[in-house]
Design an enzyme around this catalytic site. Sequence first.
Site, mmCIF file in Angstrom:
data_model
loop_
_atom_site.group_PDB
_atom_site.id
_atom_site.type_symbol
_atom_site.label_atom_id
_atom_site.label_comp_id
_atom_site.label_asym_id
_atom_site.label_seq_id
_atom_site.Cartn_x
_atom_site.Cartn_y
_atom_site.Cartn_z
ATOM 1 N N ALA A 66 0.853 -1.196 0.000
ATOM 2 C CA ALA A 66 0.000 0.000 0.000
ATOM 3 C C ALA A 66 0.883 1.237 0.000
ATOM 4 O O ALA A 66 1.931 1.268 0.661
ATOM 5 C CB ALA A 66 -0.923 0.021 1.213
ATOM 6 N N ASP A 67 0.461 2.225 -0.762
ATOM 7 C CA ASP A 67 1.141 3.520 -0.725
ATOM 8 C C ASP A 67 0.594 4.384 0.409
ATOM 9 O O ASP A 67 1.298 5.265 0.900
ATOM 10 C CB ASP A 67 0.972 4.232 -2.058
ATOM 11 C CG ASP A 67 1.813 3.582 -3.143
ATOM 12 O OD1 ASP A 67 2.939 4.043 -3.368
ATOM 13 O OD2 ASP A 67 1.354 2.598 -3.742
ATOM 14 N N ARG A 68 -0.659 4.113 0.801
ATOM 15 C CA ARG A 68 -1.231 4.823 1.945
ATOM 16 C C ARG A 68 -2.380 4.018 2.518
ATOM 17 O O ARG A 68 -3.158 3.404 1.790
ATOM 18 C CB ARG A 68 -1.724 6.213 1.525
ATOM 19 C CG ARG A 68 -2.218 7.050 2.703
ATOM 20 C CD ARG A 68 -2.471 8.479 2.279
ATOM 21 N NE ARG A 68 -1.254 9.150 1.862
ATOM 22 C CZ ARG A 68 -1.214 10.424 1.442
ATOM 23 N NH1 ARG A 68 -2.334 11.135 1.389
ATOM 24 N NH2 ARG A 68 -0.080 10.971 1.095
#
Length: 222
Positions: free
Chosen positions: A114-116
Amino acid sequence: MLENDVADNVAIGDHGAADILARTGKTRITVLTHCNTGSLATAGYGTALGVVRSLQKQNQLEHVYFNETRPYCQGSRLTAYEIVTDKLPGTLICDSASGWLMQSGKVDCVITGADRVVANGDTANKIGTYMLAVLAYHHNIPFYIAAPVTTCDLTISSGRDIVIEERDPREVTNLQGQELSPKGTVCWNPAFDITPAHLITGGIITERGVFKPSQLKAKLTA
């Protein structure tokens, strides 16, 4: 900082492997993953690919399938390199083959990075992640996000508040400088998508443990 990042990645890998083995009741696990989440994307070991490495370390990895991850092909370029270099039992597939792979009964769990990650458990990641989560949900396959707690932004309430980058259409219409599509082709090229928390059925794997999306905020602020 380097040592701490690698230690966090190893912890993510070990927590994830333990949870997957307990949830599935199997001793040999086949994983489907997306994009690149290994040592080339981190300081070393990796997040989602770190879980794969932990399963391999315990001799409990049956196989890892990894998507090409169009249009930038992080899977076929980077993940493939790591899997070949580490001699992991792995197979590259087209992104569009993921559903049929699941329907064929060849996948025990899906793990992506996940990037965020935001307060309600929604996650932003490489485009195609949401598609995998929907397919996994339909086929009753556990879907996991593997990410360090530094990826979690609890000031953002939900994925609806994340702005999605749209990239150069030529990443899709061209390949190595050669045009694939006719001039004038209109192309939409979002770099990321949002996976709603309810589709993350396996949980969010962090260096502190594996949490249900609904538990994440309370666990990280306790």
